[in-house]
Structure formats: C-alpha cells, structure tokens
Design an enzyme around this catalytic site. Sequence first.
Site, short mmCIF file in Angstrom:
data_model
loop_
_atom_site.label_atom_id
_atom_site.label_comp_id
_atom_site.label_asym_id
_atom_site.label_seq_id
_atom_site.Cartn_x
_atom_site.Cartn_y
_atom_site.Cartn_z
N LYS A 39 0.84 -1.20 0.00
CA LYS A 39 0.00 0.00 0.00
C LYS A 39 0.87 1.25 0.00
O LYS A 39 0.63 2.19 -0.78
CB LYS A 39 -0.90 -0.02 1.24
CG LYS A 39 -2.16 0.80 1.09
CD LYS A 39 -3.04 0.67 2.33
CE LYS A 39 -3.84 -0.61 2.35
NZ LYS A 39 -4.46 -0.89 3.67
N ARG A 109 -3.37 3.11 8.47
CA ARG A 109 -3.65 1.93 7.67
C ARG A 109 -2.46 0.97 7.68
O ARG A 109 -1.34 1.37 7.46
CB ARG A 109 -3.93 2.34 6.22
CG ARG A 109 -4.77 3.58 6.11
CD ARG A 109 -4.72 4.21 4.72
NE ARG A 109 -5.33 3.40 3.68
CZ ARG A 109 -5.31 3.74 2.40
NH1 ARG A 109 -4.70 4.84 2.01
NH2 ARG A 109 -5.89 2.97 1.50
N GLY A 118 -6.11 -10.60 8.47
CA GLY A 118 -5.59 -10.80 9.82
C GLY A 118 -4.82 -9.59 10.31
O GLY A 118 -4.60 -9.41 11.49
N MET A 120 -4.29 -5.52 11.05
CA MET A 120 -5.21 -4.58 11.66
C MET A 120 -5.98 -3.77 10.61
O MET A 120 -5.43 -3.36 9.61
CB MET A 120 -4.46 -3.63 12.58
CG MET A 120 -5.37 -2.98 13.59
SD MET A 120 -4.59 -1.62 14.44
CE MET A 120 -4.86 -0.32 13.26
N ARG A 353 -3.14 -1.30 -6.57
CA ARG A 353 -2.36 -2.53 -6.51
C ARG A 353 -2.66 -3.34 -7.77
O ARG A 353 -3.62 -3.05 -8.48
CB ARG A 353 -2.72 -3.35 -5.26
CG ARG A 353 -4.18 -3.74 -5.22
CD ARG A 353 -4.54 -4.39 -3.90
NE ARG A 353 -5.95 -4.15 -3.61
CZ ARG A 353 -6.52 -4.39 -2.44
NH1 ARG A 353 -5.82 -4.85 -1.44
NH2 ARG A 353 -7.81 -4.15 -2.27
N HIS A 475 -5.78 -35.99 1.35
CA HIS A 475 -6.06 -37.13 0.48
C HIS A 475 -7.00 -36.74 -0.65
O HIS A 475 -6.76 -37.04 -1.83
CB HIS A 475 -6.65 -38.27 1.32
CG HIS A 475 -6.99 -39.48 0.52
ND1 HIS A 475 -8.25 -39.68 0.00
CD2 HIS A 475 -6.25 -40.52 0.12
CE1 HIS A 475 -8.26 -40.81 -0.68
NE2 HIS A 475 -7.05 -41.35 -0.63
N SER A 818 14.96 -41.65 -19.38
CA SER A 818 13.77 -40.91 -18.99
C SER A 818 13.60 -41.10 -17.48
O SER A 818 13.55 -42.22 -16.99
CB SER A 818 12.56 -41.45 -19.74
OG SER A 818 11.41 -40.77 -19.30
N CYS A 886 9.32 -38.38 -17.26
CA CYS A 886 7.95 -38.80 -17.59
C CYS A 886 7.11 -39.01 -16.34
O CYS A 886 6.00 -39.49 -16.40
CB CYS A 886 7.97 -40.06 -18.45
SG CYS A 886 8.71 -41.48 -17.63
N TYR A 906 13.43 -32.82 -22.68
CA TYR A 906 11.98 -32.65 -22.70
C TYR A 906 11.37 -33.02 -21.35
O TYR A 906 11.97 -33.71 -20.54
CB TYR A 906 11.35 -33.52 -23.81
CG TYR A 906 11.46 -35.02 -23.58
CD1 TYR A 906 10.51 -35.70 -22.81
CD2 TYR A 906 12.50 -35.75 -24.14
CE1 TYR A 906 10.62 -37.07 -22.60
CE2 TYR A 906 12.60 -37.11 -23.93
CZ TYR A 906 11.67 -37.77 -23.17
OH TYR A 906 11.77 -39.12 -22.95
P1 ADP Z 1 -7.76 -2.22 3.13
O1 ADP Z 1 -6.37 -2.72 3.09
O2 ADP Z 1 -8.69 -3.05 3.91
O3 ADP Z 1 -8.26 -1.86 1.77
P2 ADP Z 1 -7.47 0.63 3.56
O4 ADP Z 1 -6.39 1.19 4.37
O5 ADP Z 1 -7.29 0.76 2.09
O6 ADP Z 1 -7.70 -0.86 3.99
O7 ADP Z 1 -8.78 1.39 4.02
C1 ADP Z 1 -10.05 0.92 4.28
C2 ADP Z 1 -11.08 1.90 3.72
O8 ADP Z 1 -10.86 3.22 4.21
C3 ADP Z 1 -10.95 2.01 2.20
O9 ADP Z 1 -12.21 2.09 1.65
C4 ADP Z 1 -10.20 3.28 2.00
O10 ADP Z 1 -10.51 3.87 0.77
C5 ADP Z 1 -10.67 4.13 3.17
N1 ADP Z 1 -9.63 5.09 3.55
C6 ADP Z 1 -8.39 4.83 3.98
N2 ADP Z 1 -7.69 5.96 4.20
C7 ADP Z 1 -8.53 6.99 3.91
C8 ADP Z 1 -8.39 8.40 3.94
N3 ADP Z 1 -7.24 8.99 4.28
N4 ADP Z 1 -9.45 9.13 3.58
C9 ADP Z 1 -10.61 8.53 3.22
N5 ADP Z 1 -10.81 7.22 3.19
C10 ADP Z 1 -9.77 6.44 3.52
MG MG Z 2 -7.84 -0.60 0.61
#
Ligand code: ADP
Ligand code: MG
Length: 933
Positions: A39, A109, A118, A120, A353, A475, A818, A886, A906
């Site tokens: 990110k 974020r 998993g 935060m 991404r 399995h 082979s 093979c 091959y």
């Molecule tokens: P995830 O990895 O779960 O996508 P994000 O960090 O991208 O988590 O954020 C979760 C939500 O919050 C997303 O919809 C993102 O667009 C929104 N968001 C994150 N940062 C901001 C920000 N600075 N202003 C407005 N919305 C935000």
């Molecule tokens: Mg996001």
Amino acid sequence: MAVRKVTAKKMVTKKALSKKWVYLFAEGNKDMRDLLGGKGAGLAEMTNAQLPVPPGFTITTEACNTYVALGKKFPKGMLKQTLAAMKQVEKQTGKKFGDAKNPLLVSVRSGAKFSMPGMMDTVLNLGLNSETLTGIEALTNNPRFAQDAYRRFIQMFGRIVMGIEAKKWDAIFDGVKEKFHAKQDTDLGVDGLKEVVVKYKELYKAELGEEFPEDPYKQLELAIGAVFGSWMGKRAVDYRRINKIADNLGTAVNVCTMVFGNMGDDSGTGVAFTRDPGTGENELFGEYLVNAQGEDVVAGIRTPMKIAELKEKNKKVYNEFHKIARRMEKHYREMQDLEFTVERGKLYMLQTRTGKRTARAAVNVAVQMVNEKLITKEEAVQRVDPQQVVQLLMPQFDYKAKEEATKVGKLLAKGLNASPGAATGLAIFDPDTAEKLGKEGKSIILVRYETSPEDVHGMYASKGILTQHGGATSHAAVVARGAGLPCVAGCEGIRVDEEKKQFTAGNKTIKEGDSISIDGGSGEVFAGEIRTVLPDYDKDENLKLLLSWADEIRLRKSRKGMENAPELGLQVWANADYPRDARMARRFGAQGIGLCRTEHMFMETERLPIVQKMILAKNDADRQVYLDQLLPIQRGDFIGLFEAMEELPTVIRLIDPPLHEFLPSYEELLVKSTELRMRIEYMHKDDVDNSSEKARLKETEELLNAVKGMKEANPMLGLRGCRLGITMPQITKMQTRAIIEAACILKKRGVNVHPEIMIPLVGHVNELKNQREILEAEAKKVIAEQGIELEYKFGTMIEIPRGALTANQIAEYAQFFSFGTNDLTQTTFGYSRDDAEGKFLLKYVEDKILPENPFQSLDQIGVGRLMQIAVKEGRAVKPGLKVGICGEHGGDPSSIDFCHRTGLNYVSCSPFRVPVARLAAAQAALAKVVKDK
Ligand code: ADP
Ligand code: MG
Ligand code: MG
C-alpha cells in the site's frame, strides 16, 4: 542465554539511531514494497506520478520488525521522525494535527508487502477529540457530519486499536437508533449522534478503566503500536503459515490525510479495476457509493452503483477517474485495482495494486496488452500463472450464471481451491452410493468430512469432491488432482454429517440427493445447479496465441554455455496410453509421447483373462500360447498410437507393474474359497449332488494357490519392471514384436514413425544389457521379416537410485534416459507412495517436516541431485544423450524449472497439462536468461 539476548537488543538499538524509519509519500516508489509494504509503495508511486493522493507518510516494515524484536517498543528515533513527517503533512495541507480551528485528521492503515487478512483494519478520522470536533463543525458547517465522524472514530479506535468487541458498540448504537426512531444509520440526527458519542466514551472507560485519549499524538502512537502488534496476532500468523509467507517481512503503517466521501451528494467513494477481472475486457469494472466513507462499501449498508452508471450520473467525476485509471495502467503497465474517494467533487486516489483476476482474464489481459504495445511477449508469458491455465481446459461455470447464483444467495461457503474445474451434481455422502449412482450415469458430488483410501472408488465415480476438512495436500486434494476431478477441500464453512447424510452451511441444509455445484478453481460451493461450459481450446485464440509466444521463447537458445545441456529449451511431450489421449495431447501442442504404459492395455475386460492365464501358466510353452493371443491385440494398440502420433517420437515402455495387479485379490479368493468349503461341508453335507460346487471350490483353490505363489511382501520393490522381462523373456519378445511390426506396417503406408522402446526399473547395467540383447535380436528378426528399413531407439528409465548413480555404465547401453520421478522419489525417500500419502505424508507437510509433498513437486535437493548426477555422468559417456522426465512432475511448474536448469531435453506430462508445461518451460527459459545476465 539471557546475556546474549541483551546484546542482541543493544545492537538493534544502536543501529536504530541512524536509521530512516519514516518516508513521506513523495520519498518512496513502487519498487520499495519490501520496506514500505504494498500500500505504501503504491501511495508513493501515485504521489510521484502527480496523481491526487492526500498527503501522508509511511512507517517502514523494518520499524515493525524492530518493534517486535524489542518486545513491543518503538525503535529509537521513530516517533521523532513521525512527528517531523506530520509537520510536513501539516505544511502540505495547511491544517494542523490537534488544532481546534483547522484540524488535520488522518487514517492509520496497515500494509504488508502482500495483502494479508488478519492484519489490523484501518482507523479513520484519527485526530478527533472534543476540541478538534468544534473545528470540523465550524469548517464544514455541518454538525451532523462532524458528530458522525466522531462516533465512527471512537468506535473504530476502541474496537480495532483497543480490542473492545464490535457487538458492544453495536448494542449502544442500535439502542440510540431505537430511542430516536431511526430506521437507517443516516436517519439519526445530531442529537442522537451526540448521545452515541457520550455512551461510546462511557463504554471505553468501563472496559479499559481510563478515559478515551484526547491527545491526538497519543491516539496516533497507540494506533501505530496496534498495527505493529497485529503482525504477530494469531490470525495474521496463521495466514502466513498457510500461504508460506515469511514472518520477518513485517507490516508498514500508512498515515494518510483524511478525505471525506460522506460530505453530501457531490461526494462518494469507490473501488474499481482498470479491466474486468472476470473476463479481462478492457472496461472499467467496479462500484461507486454516493455520500459514503470507504468502509460503507465493504459493509454493504447501501447498494453501490456500477462504475458504468457513474458515467451517466456524474460525467465529470467519471471522466477524471477514467483518465487516471488509463494513466495508472500505462504507468504500471499492468491492470490495477484502485480505491478512490470524491470529496465535494474533488477526486482523490487512496490505493492502487495489481488487480487479481481469473485465469480467463489473465490470458486475455496479457494478450491485449501485447497488442496494445504496452508489454512485450516475454512479459505476457510471465504474467500468467501456469497452474491457472489448467482451469481454461476444464469445465467451468458460466460466468454470468455463477454471478447470478451468488447474487441470489446460493453461495453456501468457500473452501480451498484444491483441484480446478467446475462440477454440478447430486450431493452424496458415502463412496458406495456414489459409485452405484455414478455407474448409473448420474452426476455425483461426493461430500465427506475428509476422504481416505477406502473412498477412492466413490471418488472416481463422482464428478467432483467436497470435503469439510483437510488442506491442499489432503487425500481428497491429491486424488482429485491426479484424476483431474474438481475438488474443494477444507471447506470449514460447512458441517458435514455423514450419519445423517447431509451438510449444513449457516442456516441452510443440503440433504442426500440435493443438487450442489462446486468450483474447484475458486473454492466456492453453491446450492443448486449452475450452467457449466466446456471450454473449446481450438477456438481459444488468445490462449493459443499466448502459448505460441511461449513456444517461441521456450525453443530459443536459452541454455547457451550450460554444461552438457542442449542449447534449446525444453520440449513438451505427453504421457498417453491410448490413441485418443495421444490425439488430445497433440491438439494441446505435445511434441512427442514420453510415456506409453503398455500395461493399461492389458487391463481391459476382454484381455484380462488372457493376461491372467499368461501369468499363471505353468510352463513356457503354455505361456507362449497366451502371448500369441495377446500379440495381435498389442500390435493393434500400437498401430493406433503411431497413427495418432505420425512422425513424432513415441516412447513405449515395456510391462512394468507387479504381476499381482493383474490377478484377482488374494483376500477375496480366500473368502470365496472358505465360503464354498463351509457350504459344502456344513450345509450341503446331505445333498445328493454338490459336484458343481466342489468343482468351483477346486478351481478357486487352484487360483488361490497360484495367486499365493505370486504374493509379495512388498510388491512395489518386488518382481516388476525389467525384472519381469528378465524372468519371463517371452513377454519382452512379444512386446518388441508388437511394436516393431506396428511400426513397419505404418512405414509401409508411408508414415515415418519413430518408435522408442523403454526398459523400466533398471538398477544395474547388466539388467539393461540382458533386455537389450533379447529386444535387439527380436527387432532385427521382425524387420527382416517385414523387409523394410526401420529406425528405432532403445533406452531406459532412470527410477532407481542405483541406476542414477551408475548412469555412466548404463548410458553405454541406452540411447536415451527418462526419469521416472514417481518411483525415483519412492525409492530415494524409501516411501511407498500409497502408504505415505495415506498415512503420514500429509502430516509431514503440515508439521513442516517436509516443505511439500515430494510426489507433487520434485524434491530438488535429494531426488533432483540424483537426476543431476545421472545427466552429467550419462552425457560424459554419451554426449548428446537424450534425457527426459515422464513422472507426474513433468507437469509441475517448479519441477519443470528444475528440469530446464538440469539440462533435460523434454518434459512429458498428462495431456491436460501440456499447455501448463509449455508456459512453465518458457518461464523457466526466461528465468535462466535473467539469471545469466
Ligand atoms: P484495506 O487494506 O482493507 O483496503 P485501507 O487502508 O485501504 O484498507 O482502508 C479501508 C477503507 O478506508 C478504504 O475504503 C479506504 O478507501 C478508506 N480510507 C483509507 N484511508 C482513507 C483516507 N485517508 N481518507 C478517506 N478514506 C480512507
Ligand atoms: Mg484498501
Ligand atoms: Mg516406474
């Protein structure tokens, strides 16, 4: 021990002093994913591309690792750098963090190198407190908006950072809504929201014994610590274990200026792919929600509109976003998955991404981008995961029908995508019923808690397998992949009750005989039938084009200067026992047959009795009678095979398995003879005539004795392979005659056939010498009889460690090697595959005793070393010795890469995997070139 720990800590601290822990978005770029996370690197790249990204900064993954190493302490200097970065952001935005008049609010974020469940969740609106709240109220002139932002922040902070359960917050919110008679969240006015805020703060204090933090910097510190802490949280650790992601990557923290999509109808938030991730079509694909913050889209509170709709409803925003999306694709030269927010008409980019996509889309996008001159053919070939290609050859659900099923709530659960392909059928909960109904021609999905070797007959009779328990190497998964059956394994979202013959998913119950559908490529399980389409490879122009590029690359000189290896890359051959398999293999692009197993031909119903009599013959003369009956049949088989392959090389292996595989089971015969004996002795004692039963008993006991005579303690290591041909040379002669006669007949018809005869299971050169003599003499005789010239090759399998270790001796008597890597893996590890996979191998993989199942992906260090020795020493004696593989591994991408590096000529794999191997071999050739540079 303790002393050492302290020194390690000190060293970390010392190094920490001079380190850069915090990067403004403008200071990073897309290649810094290790340090800034996915990110963070994306935000940096977009910022530098002059795209509208709200200002912010990223705290590095190294800071996270150091935090963990120090026992949850921030590295020295990190907080200082964070404050400095915050000052920069304040400058850029003209706002101030914690300021009552013009407050800066941020989101915090998490973001590791790979997106990872998993970790935060994001905390929005951080920096709000009772003072900054008034600033927001005044600035927006919208007290309701301000209160709404505040209650959201307290809730997110309390829940995500401090761990107070969601339901406690929900209870308060719902209570207030009820009191104010508000149906929707949006119906709640300022007064209601104010009351929520008060109650939220009370909850916070009651739970944690302290006031909600007013100081924005304190809020920030706690949030950063919580993100770092979540890296070692159970959910994140479990996810990394399953997906083989290293623990030492760490997560970054992104601090980003808040922008608000919930400031009215000229605001909103959206997510979109630059192309359709299902089909690859070059159209924006995604959703937009008016007057909402990001989390509302995910929560599904209101139904968002399709991006295409935005085009009509808000042309200005659509056009701007469309332009940015196009630019992003050009910039990254790859399909992107974007998050954006519009605040009062102004667009902001919040994330980018690489877009995840289906196999279909992966192929289409790669080909389109070459056509658009955005990427090279080499890049296109590297963009598609070879494993995904199998999905394009297997039955698939109609894309629209599947979407529809999902929409109307038929998606029951999602498990592991254990074996690709789609299947629809009746849910059956025991293998016997599955077998019975399957034989009646019904489509069956076998549903089990987990499967075991006792279930195999039912699995083969089914169209698909679903298990509640077990991983990708369970399995069920292993058998399904081997049989080319779709399989969803480890589907813990369902509860299978084999006694009651039903399973439940949430509040839905599927009973025996109900229709279900499974998608082994995605892991999805649906109630009811979904329309299935069988892909037509011949009409799949994009796939064929991509594979033709792969062929160009794979057959280039990619191994120049590599010791003993042919310069050109790997050819792809196929394992095919029947003409129809051979034809399919050629359609998919096979350049030869690397393995035709002759014994399967012996198993067919009308032939088996002759084969059994041949095996149990008391003397050579008797045996010859039956071999003479088999000869024309085998010759016919080979004529068919050569016809299908025409001028392409065709390797035929002489009989290989332990003979008892052709005979009735000893145990069954024993039961049968005992029953007969009891009947005669106890029940029918006084019968006048029991002569017919007596005759049957005699016959059964004779057979029992013969089978007993053949019984082996360990058939896998017993009388099989060339050992059979040596003890019963007549079999070798008959098979040689059948092959050569067939080849001569076709040659006379003008087809220039290339038979190659292969001797299995050679461990000592004398075994090969013995067989070669018998075979050459017979071949010579047949060629003379036929009166036509014919070239054929003679070679051996290398599948016994001693064979590999004495390859220099063996190469003198073989024109090709082979690798039979199934047996070579069995004998190198000392495992019998059936026992290992049924009993302990899966546990070994789960417990990390073995990195993976060595029968699926070649053990390159051990088994691979034997291959390297054999190639090197074989070619030392006979330069240019042709070497192939093979075993099943010939269709496994990482094993194919190894074969390329080891200098094989091959790989040979099952027909369905030929396209996979063509792509994987090209990728191996490209990887080698890269390494050489
Ligand atoms: P995830 O990895 O779960 O996508 P994000 O960090 O991208 O988590 O954020 C979760 C939500 O919050 C997303 O919809 C993102 O667009 C929104 N968001 C994150 N940062 C901001 C920000 N600075 N202003 C407005 N919305 C935000
Ligand atoms: Mg996001
Ligand atoms: Mg073998």
